[in-house]
Scaffold this motif. Structure first.
Motif, mmCIF file in Angstrom:
data_model
loop_
_atom_site.group_PDB
_atom_site.id
_atom_site.type_symbol
_atom_site.label_atom_id
_atom_site.label_comp_id
_atom_site.label_asym_id
_atom_site.label_seq_id
_atom_site.Cartn_x
_atom_site.Cartn_y
_atom_site.Cartn_z
ATOM 1 N N THR A 1 -83.865 -42.071 71.887
ATOM 2 C CA THR A 1 -83.749 -40.615 71.908
ATOM 3 C C THR A 1 -82.342 -40.280 72.405
ATOM 4 O OG1 THR A 1 -84.820 -40.690 74.059
ATOM 5 C CG2 THR A 1 -86.204 -40.136 72.191
ATOM 6 N N ASP A 2 -81.936 -39.023 72.191
ATOM 7 C CA ASP A 2 -80.545 -38.672 72.455
ATOM 8 C C ASP A 2 -80.124 -38.961 73.900
ATOM 9 O OD1 ASP A 2 -80.141 -38.004 69.893
ATOM 10 O OD2 ASP A 2 -80.184 -35.836 70.183
ATOM 11 N N ASN A 3 -78.968 -39.557 74.034
ATOM 12 C CA ASN A 3 -78.448 -39.954 75.343
ATOM 13 C C ASN A 3 -76.935 -40.087 75.225
ATOM 14 O OD1 ASN A 3 -77.637 -43.061 75.069
ATOM 15 N ND2 ASN A 3 -79.423 -42.672 73.782
ATOM 16 N N VAL B 1 -83.645 -43.014 62.076
ATOM 17 C CA VAL B 1 -84.714 -42.008 61.968
ATOM 18 C C VAL B 1 -84.693 -41.090 63.182
ATOM 19 C CG1 VAL B 1 -86.388 -43.018 60.377
ATOM 20 C CG2 VAL B 1 -86.244 -43.935 62.686
ATOM 21 N N SER B 2 -84.276 -39.844 62.961
ATOM 22 C CA SER B 2 -84.202 -38.904 64.077
ATOM 23 C C SER B 2 -84.755 -37.558 63.646
ATOM 24 C CB SER B 2 -82.752 -38.775 64.543
ATOM 25 O OG SER B 2 -81.991 -38.125 63.551
ATOM 26 N N GLY B 3 -84.463 -36.519 64.436
ATOM 27 C CA GLY B 3 -84.994 -35.200 64.134
ATOM 28 C C GLY B 3 -84.393 -34.618 62.859
ATOM 29 N N GLY C 1 -73.217 -43.073 67.104
ATOM 30 C CA GLY C 1 -73.772 -43.412 68.423
ATOM 31 C C GLY C 1 -75.117 -44.102 68.260
ATOM 32 N N HIS C 2 -76.009 -43.494 67.451
ATOM 33 C CA HIS C 2 -77.318 -44.119 67.206
ATOM 34 C C HIS C 2 -77.136 -45.467 66.497
ATOM 35 C CE1 HIS C 2 -80.125 -41.064 68.507
ATOM 36 N NE2 HIS C 2 -79.593 -40.124 67.742
ATOM 37 N N ALA C 3 -76.238 -45.498 65.513
ATOM 38 C CA ALA C 3 -76.088 -46.689 64.670
ATOM 39 C C ALA C 3 -75.617 -47.905 65.465
ATOM 40 C CB ALA C 3 -75.108 -46.397 63.532
ATOM 41 N N ASN D 1 -68.997 -39.608 66.266
ATOM 42 C CA ASN D 1 -70.030 -39.101 65.370
ATOM 43 C C ASN D 1 -71.382 -39.472 65.997
ATOM 44 O OD1 ASN D 1 -72.099 -39.423 63.243
ATOM 45 N ND2 ASN D 1 -70.449 -38.784 61.867
ATOM 46 N N HIS D 2 -72.224 -38.464 66.212
ATOM 47 C CA HIS D 2 -73.517 -38.689 66.876
ATOM 48 C C HIS D 2 -74.335 -39.785 66.182
ATOM 49 C CE1 HIS D 2 -77.166 -37.434 69.089
ATOM 50 N NE2 HIS D 2 -77.799 -37.627 67.945
ATOM 51 N N LEU D 3 -74.276 -39.804 64.863
ATOM 52 C CA LEU D 3 -75.044 -40.798 64.101
ATOM 53 C C LEU D 3 -74.480 -42.198 64.324
ATOM 54 C CD1 LEU D 3 -75.430 -38.752 60.808
ATOM 55 C CD2 LEU D 3 -77.086 -39.001 62.662
HETATM 56 ZN ZN ZN Z 1 -79.891 -38.106 67.828
#
Ligand code: ZN
Ligand code: KG4
Length: 351
Positions: A312-314, A139-141, A119-121, A115-117
Motif C-alpha cells: 500500500t502507498d508509502n 495492481v493498485s487503486g 515506486g511500486h515497481a 514516478n509513483h508507479l
Molecule cells: Zn500506489
C-alpha cells in the motif's frame, strides 16, 4: 562513501496517505512514517482531492521532521530528496514536490522526481534483493498492468485493464455490499468467512488471447447478485461474506490466468519465466498472493511480493526509487513539473 551508504528522504502525497521515509543504499529502512487520511474522506465514501491536498499541507512538514529524527540524520547529511511527482491527485502531488524541492534547494541536495508507479515497481528490490528483469503485476487503486521490468526506468507494458483497475473493483464491491471504505481490506476480511463457490460470477477475459484485463463486467455481476440475494448495501451477513468471497475468487482466477499467460510470454522474450512480482495496494491481499504463488510455482518460478506495508502507498518505496535513480546519476532539475498523468512506459533513462 559507497552506494550502500547513500541515504535518501522520500515523500509520498499522491493520494490519501501523507508519508515520509528515509532509506539507505543498502535497502535499510531508517524511518517509514505513513499518516492515513481515511477518517477525513470516509464520510464521502472516497477520496476528495481538495481535502487530501489540504491535509497533506497540514501534516507533511511534521512527518518529514519525524522521519529525519527517527533516522538520526540532518538534511545536510542526505544524499538526495525524492518525491512522488505523479501520477496522482495533482494538488497533493504539488505539496510533496514543493516540499522536496524546498529542502533540496535549502540544503543544496539533489532532487529526484519519482514516478509513483516506479515506486511500486521497484519496491520488490527494496524488500528482496531482486535482479532485473522480472515480470510485474502492478495492481493498485488506479492501475492494473502487466509489465516487463528491464531496469530502472525501463518498463515494457505487456497488458493492462481496458476499464476498471482491480483496487477500484474491490472498492466498488465494498460499497455495493455496504462494507465501507477503503474497500480492499474490508472485502478481504469479509471474504474470509464466506464460500468462494456460493455465487457464480464471470471471469472476464479468461481464455482470450492477449494480456489485457477487464473488471467492469464483474462489478455489474456483483451488483446483480447482491440485488437478487437482497444484500445490496447490507443484509444477511453470511450471504454477504459469500458474495465477497466469490468476488475475490473471481478476481483471483482472472489474475492467475493472465499471469500464467504473461509468464509464458516473458519466458519467450527474456529466456526465463519470471520471477513474478506483484506490487501495489491490492498486492496486500493474502488470498490473491497465495493464488499467484501457485501460478508462479506451476511455471517453475517464484512469486515475490513486498510485505503488505510496502504494497500500500508509502514513502519508503519512493525513497528507494530515489536511491536507484541517484545511483545512476538520474536527478531532476528544480523546475521539474508535477504530472497528474505519467505512464510508466514513458520513463526514459539515458544510457
Ligand atoms: Zn500506489
Ligand atoms: O497502491 P495503493 O495504496 O494506492 C494507489 O496507488 O492506488 O492502492 C490502493 C488500492 C485500493 O483500491 C484498496 O482498496 C486496495 O488497493 N487494497 C486492497 C487491499 N488493501 C488495499 N485490495 C484488496 N485487498 C487488500 N487487502
Amino acid at each position: 562513501m559507497t552506494a550502500e551508504d547513500l541515504t535518501v528522504l522520500g515523500i509520498e502525497t499522491s493520494c490519501d496517505e501523507t508519508a515520509a521515509a528515509v532509506v539507505s543504499g543498502s535497502g535499510a529502512i531508517l524511518a517509514n512514517i505513513v499518516l492515513s487520511q481515511l477518517d477525513e474522506h470516509r464520510p464521502y465514501g472516497g477520496v476528495v482531492p481538495e481535502i487530501a491536498a489540504r491535509s497533506h499541507l497540514d501534516h507533511l512538514d511534521r512527518l518529514v521532521a519525524e522521519a529525519m529524527d527517527k533516522a538520526g540524520l540532518t538534511f545536510a547529511e542526505l544524499d538526495g530528496v525524492a518525491a512522488t511527482a505523479g501520477p496522482g491527485l495533482i494538488g497533493g502531488v504539488f505539496v510533496g514536490v514543493m516540499t522536496a524541492k524546498a529542502i533540496a534547494l535549502a540544503w543544496d541536495r539533489p532532487f529526484i522526481a519519482v514516478n509513483h508507479l516506479e515506486g511500486h515497481a521497484l519496491s520488490a528490490r527494496l524488500s528482496d534483493r531482486l535482479d532485473f528483469p522480472y515480470l510485474l503485476l502492478l495492481v493498485s487503486g488506479g492501475h492494473c498492468q502487466l509489465l516487463a521490468v528491464e531496469g530502472v526506468g525501463r518498463y515494457r507494458r505487456l497488458g493492462g485493464t481496458i476499464d476498471d483497475a482491480v483496487g477500484e473493483a474491490f472498492d466498488k464491491t465494498a460499497k455495493l455490499l455496504g462494507l465501507g471504505y477503503p474497500g480492499g481490506p474490508a472485502v478481504e476480511k469479509e471474504a474470509a468467512a464466506g464460500d468462494p463457490a456460493a455465487f457464480a460470477l464471470p471471469r472476464p477475459m479468461v481464455g482470450r488471447p492477449g494480456l489485457d484485463f477487464s473488471f467492469s463486467g464483474l462489478k455489474t455481476a456483483v451488483r446483480q447478485a447482491a440485488e437478487q440475494a437482497g444484500i445490496l448495501g447490507g443484509g444477511d451477513v453470511q450471504r454477504r461474506a459469500d458474495l465477497a468471497a466469490s468476488f475475490q475468487a473471481a478476481v483471483g482466477d482472472v489474475l492467475a490466468e493472465r499471469c500464467a499467460r504473461a509468464l509464458a510470454v516473458f519466458k519467450q522474450d527474456y529466456g526465463a519465466a519470471g520471477p513474478l512480482v506483484v506490487a501495489g495496494g491490492v498486492a496486500a491481499n493474502r488470498s490473491l498472493r497465495a493464488r499467484l504463488e501457485r501460478v508462479a510455482t506451476a511455471a517453475g518460478t517464484r512469486l515475490m511480493a513486498p510485505p503488505p506495508a510496502l504494497c500500500t502507498d508509502n514513502a519508503a518505496m519512493i525513497a528507494w526509487a530515489g536511491v536507484e535513480r541517484l545511483r545512476l546519476g538520474l536527478t531532476d532539475p528544480l523546475d521539474f513539473a508535477a504530472r497528474p498523468r505519467w505512464p510508466l512506459e514513458s520513463l526514459a533513462v539515458r544510457g
